[in-house]
Design a protein around this motif. Structure first.
Motif: not given
Length: 215
Positions: A1-14
């Motif tokens: 998983m990319g760093t940006y996407i990993n940090n941008a995920l909110v609670e409950g988002e996958e």
């Protein structure tokens, strides 16, 4: 998983699906490298190698960085696109806002198993992903995520419920600020590029153009 996407995920988002560049992205760097290397030898001017080798090296480095820094993913709530080597450009579109997904493949694209994906959203929103490996799988994953999001939104809809885009449902979407002249010119230029590449028909181009001009 990319760093940006990993940090941008909110609670409950996958993450539902991640895409990457195909090997075709290396096609032009390799071709140009061979041309730049063989041309001086053919012209019997070896000193040109002093200038040509750094140019070839920079091209390979730039392509390598694109492959390892650009990120494309579909989550349970959004479409994520992050590009850029020196500067960064990010696009996040709520799944509920995406209306149509196009896949365009040339003969070379089909040979490499890649293609261009264009996602058109409500209004003049759209995103374009080029040289993406297995584009049909990406489209399938995006449409599957949209169906899940739609079912969740229908079953859990309340006045203050959290929508699929991770924010509270707005009472109206008619209060959008009008586009500036610069934004209109930029969007029209991008639409013209899609028309010239054959991704959009003339009718679709005219319809989207009218929407942009009326905003």
């Amino acid at each position: 998983m990319g760093t940006y996407i990993n940090n941008a995920l909110v609670e409950g988002e996958e993450i539902i699906h991640e895409a990457c560049y195909s090997k075709k992205i290396w096609l032009w760097p390799v071709i140009l490298f061979n041309i730049l290397i063989t041309l001086p030898a053919y012209l019997a001017e070896p000193p040109l190698l002093i200038l040509i080798l750094p140019i070839s090296l920079l091209l390979f480095i730039y392509t390598y960085l694109r492959v390892h820094t650009d990120e494309f993913a579909v989550t349970s709530q959004r479409l994520f696109i992050k590009t850029g080597v020196i500067s960064r450009s990010t696009t996040e579109i709520s799944l509920s806002k995406i209306e149509v997904v196009y896949v365009s493949q040339s003969i070379i694209d089909r040979a490499y198993g890649c293609g261009t994906i264009v996602c058109r959203g409500t209004g003049s929103t759209y995103a374009c992903l080029s040289n993406i490996s297995d584009p049909h799988e990406f489209r399938k994953a995006l449409q599957t995520a949209q169906e899940r999001c739609s079912r969740t939104d229908t079953s859990d809809r309340e006045p203050t419920a959290i929508a699929c885009n991770g924010s509270q449902t707005e009472k109206t979407e008619n209060a959008k600020e009008p586009l500036s002249l610069h934004d209109k010119v930029e969007k029209l230029t991008q639409l013209k590029g899609l028309l010239d590449s054959g991704i959009l028909t003339q009718e679709e181009f005219d319809r989207e153009k009218a929407k942009i001009l009326n905003q």
